[in-house]
Scaffold this active site. Sequence first.
Site, mmCIF file in Angstrom:
data_model
loop_
_atom_site.group_PDB
_atom_site.id
_atom_site.type_symbol
_atom_site.label_atom_id
_atom_site.label_comp_id
_atom_site.label_asym_id
_atom_site.label_seq_id
_atom_site.Cartn_x
_atom_site.Cartn_y
_atom_site.Cartn_z
ATOM 1 N N CYS A 125 0.823 -1.211 0.000
ATOM 2 C CA CYS A 125 0.000 0.000 0.000
ATOM 3 C C CYS A 125 0.858 1.263 0.000
ATOM 4 O O CYS A 125 1.670 1.466 0.907
ATOM 5 C CB CYS A 125 -0.909 -0.010 1.226
ATOM 6 S SG CYS A 125 -1.807 1.535 1.494
ATOM 7 N N TRP A 168 -7.471 -7.099 3.923
ATOM 8 C CA TRP A 168 -6.153 -7.446 4.459
ATOM 9 C C TRP A 168 -6.270 -8.470 5.586
ATOM 10 O O TRP A 168 -7.050 -8.283 6.513
ATOM 11 C CB TRP A 168 -5.456 -6.206 5.007
ATOM 12 C CG TRP A 168 -5.327 -5.058 4.054
ATOM 13 C CD1 TRP A 168 -5.983 -3.863 4.110
ATOM 14 C CD2 TRP A 168 -4.454 -4.966 2.923
ATOM 15 N NE1 TRP A 168 -5.591 -3.039 3.091
ATOM 16 C CE2 TRP A 168 -4.639 -3.686 2.339
ATOM 17 C CE3 TRP A 168 -3.530 -5.837 2.338
ATOM 18 C CZ2 TRP A 168 -3.947 -3.268 1.211
ATOM 19 C CZ3 TRP A 168 -2.837 -5.413 1.211
ATOM 20 C CH2 TRP A 168 -3.047 -4.149 0.666
ATOM 21 N N VAL A 223 -5.362 0.320 5.607
ATOM 22 C CA VAL A 223 -4.090 0.597 6.265
ATOM 23 C C VAL A 223 -3.554 1.910 5.681
ATOM 24 O O VAL A 223 -3.911 2.265 4.554
ATOM 25 C CB VAL A 223 -3.077 -0.555 6.041
ATOM 26 C CG1 VAL A 223 -3.477 -1.780 6.815
ATOM 27 C CG2 VAL A 223 -2.913 -0.897 4.567
ATOM 28 N N GLU A 238 -5.142 8.044 8.877
ATOM 29 C CA GLU A 238 -4.900 8.954 7.752
ATOM 30 C C GLU A 238 -3.392 9.149 7.603
ATOM 31 O O GLU A 238 -2.745 9.758 8.457
ATOM 32 C CB GLU A 238 -5.601 10.283 7.981
ATOM 33 C CG GLU A 238 -5.257 11.380 6.977
ATOM 34 C CD GLU A 238 -5.358 10.935 5.532
ATOM 35 O OE1 GLU A 238 -4.329 10.954 4.837
ATOM 36 O OE2 GLU A 238 -6.461 10.561 5.110
ATOM 37 N N SER A 239 -2.823 8.643 6.505
ATOM 38 C CA SER A 239 -1.364 8.635 6.356
ATOM 39 C C SER A 239 -0.763 10.031 6.365
ATOM 40 O O SER A 239 0.346 10.232 6.883
ATOM 41 C CB SER A 239 -0.978 7.917 5.055
ATOM 42 O OG SER A 239 -1.484 8.602 3.925
ATOM 43 N N TYR A 287 -5.211 5.840 -9.250
ATOM 44 C CA TYR A 287 -6.385 5.072 -8.818
ATOM 45 C C TYR A 287 -7.631 5.501 -9.590
ATOM 46 O O TYR A 287 -8.494 4.675 -9.904
ATOM 47 C CB TYR A 287 -6.613 5.250 -7.311
ATOM 48 C CG TYR A 287 -5.662 4.441 -6.480
ATOM 49 C CD1 TYR A 287 -5.978 3.153 -6.072
ATOM 50 C CD2 TYR A 287 -4.426 4.957 -6.104
ATOM 51 C CE1 TYR A 287 -5.102 2.389 -5.322
ATOM 52 C CE2 TYR A 287 -3.538 4.211 -5.352
ATOM 53 C CZ TYR A 287 -3.882 2.924 -4.964
ATOM 54 O OH TYR A 287 -3.000 2.177 -4.229
#
Length: 462
Positions: A125, A168, A223, A238-239, A287
């Site tokens: 990811c 996942w 993830v 939230e990355s 995406y």
Amino acid sequence: ETPWETRTTNQRERYSFLRHRFLLLPSLHNPNRHADTPPSIESIKHRIMEESPEAIIAALRQELAQCRLQGNRSPPPETNKGALSQNDKKGAFVRKDAVFRNSVQKGGEFPPESGRYILYVSYACPWACRCLALLHLKNLTQHIEVCSVYPVWQRTRPKDPNDAHCGWVFVDPEKKDLHFTNTAGYGKYGQIEKCTKDTLFGKKSIRDIYETDKERETHTYSVPIFMDKKEKKIVCNESSIIIEFLNSAFDDLPGVRKDLNLSPPDLKDKMAEVDSWVYPGINNGVYKCGFAKSQEAYEAAFYNLYDSLDRMESTLSKQRYLCGDRLTLSDIRAFVTLIRFDEVYAVYFKCNGKLIREYPNILGFTREIYQMVPESVSFPQIKCHYYCSHPNLNLYGVVPIGPAGLKANRGDPKGTEKLFLQPHGRDTIFNKKTVLKFLLPAAAACSALIAGTVYLKKPSSK
């Protein structure tokens, strides 16, 4: 009743046809009813008598094209908490915002402490790998635990025929006889590098991790997850928020690189400006190409993607990094998409205008950052996840070999990485440009001075 192994090929074909006909006929019988809700036997018989064999076969082909095989049919939209269900009425992919958005900070609910937190990731990811890159750049791996899932999505409730969610899962990395297929029953996948068990809860899937929090529901089981082990609470999923607090919140812990600030105050505005076109055009743009469900939506995303890549190439021809001469979080955000582009997005997401290797400055930029954080990249996980987790995009789960299959690279465990292990040259190029930037004006001034001196000097008597 004949055992499958002893049936003839003809028997198997006849059985499969009849089975699929009766399994998939509900959608032919009533288009408004979901395929998991069977009609009565009487209505099936009536429909068979009413329809011609050609009509039944046409309906079957339509169903099979949507990968509705072996009973693994697409679930209703409200139960499919995955990326493929996030499209608007025009077929454009629309990413939903993360639900958990807290931060680690001194004096807050979640203070920076060594050993208190665990980061759940997938090495496949890109959003999770932003966080992994920060862990390695800031030397935080000694303070924050990492758990990594298996790359190929599986049914998260395999014993419940009414719950078709796929996502996942965790595996035991010590299990030698591991065997998975994709969710349509095709492919054969065993152990893959960098997978771990869930060391905190002992859960089987990321979905299970989310469902330990009874107070808040999420619309996706995604993830990364940054989890407080002490309170058993999800801090953030939230990355973009996680990498912000990883950059500075833990700086006072021993061994952390406090000298490395990837979000300097004087570059905040520039970073925001860069992120404003890199995220929609490139990070999310691939995406939007790959998950588009209409030609119109795909083409709009495709044009925006390549306009953005052209802009990035132009920017990187003039400066070493996206925001100037210093590495920032904006560079890490861009890198995780660029490193996956040629191996996955160009093929799988139909981003086939140009490859990253055809952009000399973007390629050098990607090489430089890859060589800083190679631990955050796993090409086996990346390729296996994308090509094997979405049967409606790649039914049989066949994984392209890529450059590793070229004769010169066969048998080389680093065959895929070779492109990014070559010298990037970014330091040499921009050190020379910096020197020239200051030397050229000085040289011009000296030349003018010398010329003026010679011109004004009185002729010598000699």
